[in-house]
Design an enzyme around this catalytic site. Sequence first.
Site, mmCIF file in Angstrom:
data_model
loop_
_atom_site.group_PDB
_atom_site.id
_atom_site.type_symbol
_atom_site.label_atom_id
_atom_site.label_comp_id
_atom_site.label_asym_id
_atom_site.label_seq_id
_atom_site.Cartn_x
_atom_site.Cartn_y
_atom_site.Cartn_z
ATOM 1 N N LYS A 38 0.628 -1.195 -0.016
ATOM 2 C CA LYS A 38 0.048 0.135 -0.093
ATOM 3 C C LYS A 38 0.985 1.259 -0.034
ATOM 4 C CE LYS A 38 -2.818 1.700 3.510
ATOM 5 N NZ LYS A 38 -2.550 2.984 3.960
ATOM 6 N N ASP A 65 -3.668 4.171 -1.712
ATOM 7 C CA ASP A 65 -4.446 4.712 -0.607
ATOM 8 C C ASP A 65 -4.522 6.391 -0.332
ATOM 9 O OD1 ASP A 65 -6.062 4.870 1.648
ATOM 10 O OD2 ASP A 65 -4.448 4.471 3.129
ATOM 11 N N LEU A 66 -5.135 7.054 -1.236
ATOM 12 C CA LEU A 66 -5.337 8.495 -1.377
ATOM 13 C C LEU A 66 -6.325 8.933 -0.592
ATOM 14 C CD1 LEU A 66 -3.839 8.965 -4.906
ATOM 15 C CD2 LEU A 66 -2.681 9.069 -2.746
ATOM 16 N N LYS A 67 -7.554 8.193 -0.368
ATOM 17 C CA LYS A 67 -8.709 8.536 0.409
ATOM 18 C C LYS A 67 -9.228 10.033 0.152
ATOM 19 C CE LYS A 67 -7.687 6.268 4.763
ATOM 20 N NZ LYS A 67 -6.487 5.878 4.751
ATOM 21 N N ASP A 70 -13.890 15.165 -2.123
ATOM 22 C CA ASP A 70 -13.845 16.528 -2.436
ATOM 23 C C ASP A 70 -15.138 16.722 -3.266
ATOM 24 O OD1 ASP A 70 -13.049 19.063 -3.412
ATOM 25 O OD2 ASP A 70 -11.118 18.643 -3.414
ATOM 26 N N THR A 74 -14.042 17.366 -8.949
ATOM 27 C CA THR A 74 -12.638 17.203 -8.503
ATOM 28 C C THR A 74 -12.247 15.653 -8.185
ATOM 29 O OG1 THR A 74 -12.544 19.384 -7.532
ATOM 30 C CG2 THR A 74 -10.791 17.971 -6.821
ATOM 31 N N THR A 120 -10.464 2.924 11.233
ATOM 32 C CA THR A 120 -10.120 2.035 12.390
ATOM 33 C C THR A 120 -9.519 2.669 13.823
ATOM 34 O OG1 THR A 120 -8.076 1.353 11.647
ATOM 35 C CG2 THR A 120 -9.996 0.030 11.106
ATOM 36 N N ARG A 181 -3.573 -6.427 14.273
ATOM 37 C CA ARG A 181 -2.267 -6.579 14.925
ATOM 38 C C ARG A 181 -1.996 -8.025 15.472
ATOM 39 N NH1 ARG A 181 -1.414 -2.546 13.285
ATOM 40 N NH2 ARG A 181 -1.040 -0.331 14.528
ATOM 41 N N GLN A 190 -4.642 2.670 16.836
ATOM 42 C CA GLN A 190 -5.684 1.956 16.225
ATOM 43 C C GLN A 190 -6.570 1.749 17.551
ATOM 44 O OE1 GLN A 190 -6.243 1.590 13.220
ATOM 45 N NE2 GLN A 190 -4.700 1.351 11.861
ATOM 46 N N ARG A 211 2.836 -0.775 10.612
ATOM 47 C CA ARG A 211 3.894 -0.718 11.622
ATOM 48 C C ARG A 211 4.184 -2.086 12.272
ATOM 49 N NH1 ARG A 211 0.937 4.303 14.508
ATOM 50 N NH2 ARG A 211 -0.841 3.046 13.478
HETATM 51 O O1 LIG Z 1 -7.574 3.310 4.304
HETATM 52 C C1 LIG Z 1 -6.714 2.616 4.868
HETATM 53 O O2 LIG Z 1 -5.755 1.884 4.530
HETATM 54 C C2 LIG Z 1 -6.978 2.708 6.431
HETATM 55 C C3 LIG Z 1 -8.052 2.680 6.945
HETATM 56 C C4 LIG Z 1 -8.684 2.808 8.106
HETATM 57 O O3 LIG Z 1 -9.743 2.982 8.396
HETATM 58 N N1 LIG Z 1 -7.498 2.583 9.448
HETATM 59 C C5 LIG Z 1 -6.265 2.681 8.675
HETATM 60 O O4 LIG Z 1 -5.111 2.264 9.585
HETATM 61 N N2 LIG Z 1 -5.871 2.528 7.386
HETATM 62 C C6 LIG Z 1 -4.450 2.545 6.996
HETATM 63 O O5 LIG Z 1 -3.827 1.373 7.108
HETATM 64 C C7 LIG Z 1 -2.808 1.555 7.734
HETATM 65 C C8 LIG Z 1 -2.494 0.767 8.957
HETATM 66 O O6 LIG Z 1 -1.123 1.002 9.503
HETATM 67 P P1 LIG Z 1 -0.821 0.373 11.111
HETATM 68 O O7 LIG Z 1 -1.620 0.941 11.938
HETATM 69 O O8 LIG Z 1 0.596 0.750 10.821
HETATM 70 O O9 LIG Z 1 -0.796 -1.103 10.735
HETATM 71 C C9 LIG Z 1 -2.212 2.903 7.725
HETATM 72 O O10 LIG Z 1 -1.281 3.170 6.377
HETATM 73 C C10 LIG Z 1 -3.545 3.664 7.544
HETATM 74 O O11 LIG Z 1 -3.525 4.671 6.820
#
Ligand SMILES: O=C(O)c1cc(=O)[nH]c(=O)n1[C@@H]1O[C@H](COP(=O)(O)O)[C@@H](O)[C@H]1O
Length: 231
Positions: A38, A65-67, A70, A74, A120, A181, A190, A211
């Site tokens: 990702k 993952d640009l979420k 807008d 756009t 999350t 996790r 989280q 992480r």
């Molecule tokens: O869209 C996502 O990927 C995302 C949505 C969400 O609800 N929660 C979430 O943690 N993420 C992404 O998932 C990844 C989780 O990372 P860790 O918490 O380090 O495992 C990060 O890159 C967040 O940006």
Amino acid sequence: MTEIDDPRDRLIVALDVASVAEAEALVERIGDAATFYKVGYRLAYAGGLELVPRLARAGLKVFLDLKLHDIGNTVEEGVRAITDLGATFLTVHAYPQTMRAAVRGRGRDGPRLLAVTVLTSYDEADAREAGYALSVADLVARRAAQAAEAGIDGVVCSAAEATSVRGIVGAERLIVTPGIRPAGSGTSDQKRVMTPGEARAAGIDHVVVGRPITGSADPRAVARAIVAELA
Ligand SMILES: O=C(O)c1cc(=O)[nH]c(=O)n1[C@@H]1O[C@H](COP(=O)(O)O)[C@@H](O)[C@H]1O
């Protein structure tokens, strides 16, 4: 839940690092333990967009993952502009107007669109603070239904909601769950968290893990252990 032959394809490793060089070094270290990465906006803003076609050319799948969120025009044109990068997935926030615009912009050959329902890192108090009267579970359910209605390909939610979301979006749409996790790892920011094995049992298609892998002394071994739980 989609049929996936190679359990490695269920794990999406979040390359939340500061530079393209760091991301490439990580991909190299993880080697054949992972097949799906990702690129989020931390890396994208550091030049990571150009990494997307490079990883794709190397036979890896990429979740961009640009979420996006807008005004419709756009979002539609933004999605159109990144259609050719070779990403497998692209995220937008699960607002009806945004999702409909993204579907228009994707056309036929674009990435599969995932709608982020409720992050999350949110619990009930966070949702209330943001102005929502619905519970997290009800808000996720509502947005999952709206995503299906808009023609979105899948939703991002926590694995805790996966069973109910599956009942709403059906078997063909994807359920992708961050907030994962391995047992014994810290949750950091989280809040709606499950283990890879619990997520798999709840019927998810893919998990996203950052992480616990990227911060480990042996990212390859952690990736392998997670894939073993997803098999
Ligand atoms: O869209 C996502 O990927 C995302 C949505 C969400 O609800 N929660 C979430 O943690 N993420 C992404 O998932 C990844 C989780 O990372 P860790 O918490 O380090 O495992 C990060 O890159 C967040 O940006």
